[in-house]
Design a protein around this motif. Structure first.
Motif, PDB file in Angstrom:
ATOM      1  N   ALA A 114     -37.900  -6.610 -12.109  1.00 38.90           N
ATOM      2  CA  ALA A 114     -37.425  -7.878 -11.548  1.00 38.90           C
ATOM      3  C   ALA A 114     -37.349  -8.949 -12.628  1.00 38.90           C
ATOM      4  N   ARG A 115     -38.352  -8.979 -13.521  1.00 42.56           N
ATOM      5  CA  ARG A 115     -38.353  -9.970 -14.597  1.00 42.56           C
ATOM      6  C   ARG A 115     -37.130  -9.790 -15.500  1.00 42.56           C
ATOM      7  N   ALA A 116     -36.795  -8.542 -15.818  1.00 48.17           N
ATOM      8  CA  ALA A 116     -35.616  -8.295 -16.651  1.00 48.17           C
ATOM      9  C   ALA A 116     -34.339  -8.727 -15.921  1.00 48.17           C
ATOM     10  N   LEU A 117     -34.258  -8.432 -14.628  1.00 36.85           N
ATOM     11  CA  LEU A 117     -33.073  -8.796 -13.845  1.00 36.85           C
ATOM     12  C   LEU A 117     -32.948 -10.308 -13.671  1.00 36.85           C
ATOM     13  N   ALA A 118     -34.076 -11.017 -13.686  1.00 38.80           N
ATOM     14  CA  ALA A 118     -34.060 -12.474 -13.508  1.00 38.80           C
ATOM     15  C   ALA A 118     -33.274 -13.171 -14.622  1.00 38.80           C
ATOM     16  N   MET A 119     -33.144 -12.500 -15.768  1.00 41.08           N
ATOM     17  CA  MET A 119     -32.382 -13.070 -16.892  1.00 41.08           C
ATOM     18  C   MET A 119     -30.881 -12.812 -16.753  1.00 41.08           C
ATOM     19  N   ARG A 120     -30.499 -12.112 -15.685  1.00 38.10           N
ATOM     20  CA  ARG A 120     -29.089 -11.810 -15.389  1.00 38.10           C
ATOM     21  C   ARG A 120     -28.377 -11.114 -16.555  1.00 38.10           C
ATOM     22  N   PRO A 121     -28.956 -10.019 -17.049  1.00 40.46           N
ATOM     23  CA  PRO A 121     -28.337  -9.309 -18.172  1.00 40.46           C
ATOM     24  C   PRO A 121     -27.095  -8.534 -17.736  1.00 40.46           C
ATOM     25  N   GLU A 122     -26.253  -8.223 -18.699  1.00 32.34           N
ATOM     26  CA  GLU A 122     -25.085  -7.378 -18.439  1.00 32.34           C
ATOM     27  C   GLU A 122     -25.498  -5.904 -18.377  1.00 32.34           C
ATOM     28  N   ILE A 123     -26.569  -5.566 -19.085  1.00 35.27           N
ATOM     29  CA  ILE A 123     -27.021  -4.177 -19.161  1.00 35.27           C
ATOM     30  C   ILE A 123     -28.540  -4.160 -19.221  1.00 35.27           C
ATOM     31  N   LEU A 124     -29.132  -3.159 -18.573  1.00 38.97           N
ATOM     32  CA  LEU A 124     -30.583  -3.024 -18.524  1.00 38.97           C
ATOM     33  C   LEU A 124     -30.971  -1.712 -19.200  1.00 38.97           C
ATOM     34  N   PHE A 125     -31.900  -1.799 -20.139  1.00 34.50           N
ATOM     35  CA  PHE A 125     -32.421  -0.620 -20.836  1.00 34.50           C
ATOM     36  C   PHE A 125     -33.833  -0.320 -20.313  1.00 34.50           C
ATOM     37  N   PHE A 126     -34.106   0.951 -20.059  1.00 30.24           N
ATOM     38  CA  PHE A 126     -35.430   1.386 -19.607  1.00 30.24           C
ATOM     39  C   PHE A 126     -35.986   2.371 -20.615  1.00 30.24           C
ATOM     40  N   ASP A 127     -37.177   2.077 -21.134  1.00 34.12           N
ATOM     41  CA  ASP A 127     -37.824   2.979 -22.092  1.00 34.12           C
ATOM     42  C   ASP A 127     -38.933   3.752 -21.375  1.00 34.12           C
ATOM     43  N   GLU A 128     -38.599   4.939 -20.885  1.00 34.49           N
ATOM     44  CA  GLU A 128     -39.534   5.798 -20.158  1.00 34.49           C
ATOM     45  C   GLU A 128     -40.344   4.985 -19.139  1.00 34.49           C
ATOM     46  N   PRO A 129     -39.671   4.403 -18.155  1.00 34.79           N
ATOM     47  CA  PRO A 129     -40.328   3.444 -17.248  1.00 34.79           C
ATOM     48  C   PRO A 129     -41.394   4.044 -16.346  1.00 34.79           C
ATOM     49  N   THR A 130     -41.478   5.374 -16.272  1.00 35.07           N
ATOM     50  CA  THR A 130     -42.477   5.989 -15.387  1.00 35.07           C
ATOM     51  C   THR A 130     -43.544   6.768 -16.148  1.00 35.07           C
ATOM     52  N   SER A 131     -43.528   6.722 -17.478  1.00 34.40           N
ATOM     53  CA  SER A 131     -44.436   7.592 -18.239  1.00 34.40           C
ATOM     54  C   SER A 131     -45.904   7.208 -18.063  1.00 34.40           C
ATOM     55  N   ALA A 132     -46.185   5.944 -17.679  1.00 35.39           N
ATOM     56  CA  ALA A 132     -47.576   5.516 -17.504  1.00 35.39           C
ATOM     57  C   ALA A 132     -48.037   5.612 -16.051  1.00 35.39           C
ATOM     58  N   SER A 159     -26.020 -15.183 -36.877  1.00 37.55           N
ATOM     59  CA  SER A 159     -27.050 -16.220 -36.995  1.00 37.55           C
ATOM     60  C   SER A 159     -28.043 -16.140 -35.838  1.00 37.55           C
ATOM     61  N   HIS A 160     -29.196 -16.787 -36.006  1.00 39.43           N
ATOM     62  CA  HIS A 160     -30.217 -16.795 -34.960  1.00 39.43           C
ATOM     63  C   HIS A 160     -29.659 -17.363 -33.653  1.00 39.43           C
ATOM     64  N   LYS A 161     -28.863 -18.403 -33.765  1.00 39.30           N
ATOM     65  CA  LYS A 161     -28.268 -19.022 -32.579  1.00 39.30           C
ATOM     66  C   LYS A 161     -27.347 -18.048 -31.863  1.00 39.30           C
ATOM     67  N   GLU A 162     -26.494 -17.353 -32.628  1.00 40.41           N
ATOM     68  CA  GLU A 162     -25.580 -16.376 -32.032  1.00 40.41           C
ATOM     69  C   GLU A 162     -26.349 -15.178 -31.474  1.00 40.41           C
ATOM     70  N   LEU A 163     -27.438 -14.794 -32.176  1.00 39.05           N
ATOM     71  CA  LEU A 163     -28.216 -13.646 -31.733  1.00 39.05           C
ATOM     72  C   LEU A 163     -28.863 -13.911 -30.377  1.00 39.05           C
ATOM     73  N   ARG A 164     -29.196 -15.166 -30.109  1.00 40.08           N
ATOM     74  CA  ARG A 164     -29.756 -15.513 -28.804  1.00 40.08           C
ATOM     75  C   ARG A 164     -28.766 -15.174 -27.686  1.00 40.08           C
ATOM     76  N   GLU A 165     -27.488 -15.430 -27.948  1.00 37.50           N
ATOM     77  CA  GLU A 165     -26.462 -15.081 -26.963  1.00 37.50           C
ATOM     78  C   GLU A 165     -26.401 -13.568 -26.756  1.00 37.50           C
ATOM     79  N   PHE A 166     -26.440 -12.807 -27.841  1.00 39.70           N
ATOM     80  CA  PHE A 166     -26.391 -11.355 -27.734  1.00 39.70           C
ATOM     81  C   PHE A 166     -27.608 -10.816 -26.982  1.00 39.70           C
ATOM     82  N   ARG A 167     -28.778 -11.412 -27.243  1.00 41.36           N
ATOM     83  CA  ARG A 167     -29.980 -10.966 -26.537  1.00 41.36           C
ATOM     84  C   ARG A 167     -29.874 -11.216 -25.039  1.00 41.36           C
ATOM     85  N   SER A 168     -29.129 -12.239 -24.658  1.00 39.86           N
ATOM     86  CA  SER A 168     -28.993 -12.549 -23.228  1.00 39.86           C
ATOM     87  C   SER A 168     -28.183 -11.493 -22.485  1.00 39.86           C
ATOM     88  N   TYR A 169     -27.419 -10.690 -23.225  1.00 41.06           N
ATOM     89  CA  TYR A 169     -26.616  -9.647 -22.586  1.00 41.06           C
ATOM     90  C   TYR A 169     -27.464  -8.463 -22.119  1.00 41.06           C
TER      91      TYR A 169
END
Length: 252
Positions: A159-177, A79-89
């Motif tokens: 820093a903005r991504a880390l501010a959400m205190r995620p369990e895992i951080l994904f980077f999509d080609e963070p230096t390509s630009a 559900s949307h409510k449960e998905l919010r929890e998953f997104r927080s990870y």
């Protein structure tokens, strides 16, 4: 396991972009995903972070199922409510920074923790300033994105991504630009996070960085995982001919 993706399939306009992809990431691991453009790397990250829906397979976070394919072959999400929890990870850092241009740096970091997670503004601001100090840009808290260099903007995005205190951080080609000098700034930050055992998945074309920092390297091509293993195995003694061909380009 922080995240498990099992038999993931995804297509756009009838073209299969991800073909039966399976992998998992343990706590503290740094997994680099390499491969040619168009191999499905970015799509895989967008599926993992729920920006795209999968057409088949399973996605699990912390052992809990976020999406699966039912007996009829239809993909079912929680559900949307449960998905919010998953997104927080999970957090995602994009190629193009994606900062809010009309927000100050500090507000870029504090808005989601306050509005989405319900944290006290004072606590969110203290966390944000701590992260900006860690990124070496605490003096830019009141600046706006247009006043920053590309490297500074990307460090704000991390820093903005880390501010959400995620369990895992994904980077999509963070230096390509970024140009080479600014690329070094951002890679130093990611290296520091790796030393602190932050769990990360990094899609990158920076081969030397991937070899030095990763716990594991995945080589993708044509929507499949061609090869994966420890960095010295994949870079130093690749088993698959396609991996060898790809890496030869970077040795020239």
């Amino acid at each position: 396991m922080i995240v498990e993706m099992k038999n993931i399939r995804k297509q756009f306009d009838g073209q299969e972009i991800l073909k039966d992809i399976s992998f998992g990431v343990d706590s503290g691991e740094v997994v680099s995903i390499i491969g040619p453009s168009g191999s499905g790397k970015s799509t895989l990250l967008r599926c993992a972070t729920f920006l795209e829906t999968i057409d088949g397979g399973e996605i699990l976070y912390m052992g809990k199922k976020a999406a699966h394919t039912d007996a009829s072959g239809k993909t079912q999400y929680v559900s949307h409510k449960e998905l919010r929890e998953f997104r927080s990870y999970c957090g995602l850092v994009f190629q193009q920074f994606n900062l809010f241009p009309h927000y100050s740096v500090l507000k870029n970091l504090t808005d989601a923790p306050v509005e989405v997670q319900g944290r006290r503004r004072q606590d969110a601001e203290e966390t944000a300033m701590e992260l900006l100090r860690k990124m070496g840009i605490a003096d830019k808290a009141d600046a706006y994105p247009y006043q920053l260099s590309g490297g500074q903007q990307q460090r704000v995005a991390i820093a903005r991504a880390l501010a959400m205190r995620p369990e895992i951080l994904f980077f999509d080609e963070p230096t390509s630009a970024l140009d080479p000098e600014l690329t070094g700034e951002v890679l130093r930050v990611i290296r520091q996070l790796a030393e602190e055992k932050m769990t990360m998945v990094v899609v990158t074309h920076e081969m030397a960085f991937a070899r030095a920092v990763s716990s594991r390297v995945i080589f993708m091509d044509g929507g499949v995982i061609v090869e994966q293993g420890e960095p010295d195995e994949v870079f130093g003694n690749p088993r698959m001919e396609r991996t060898k061909q790809f890496l030869r380009v970077f040795e020239r």
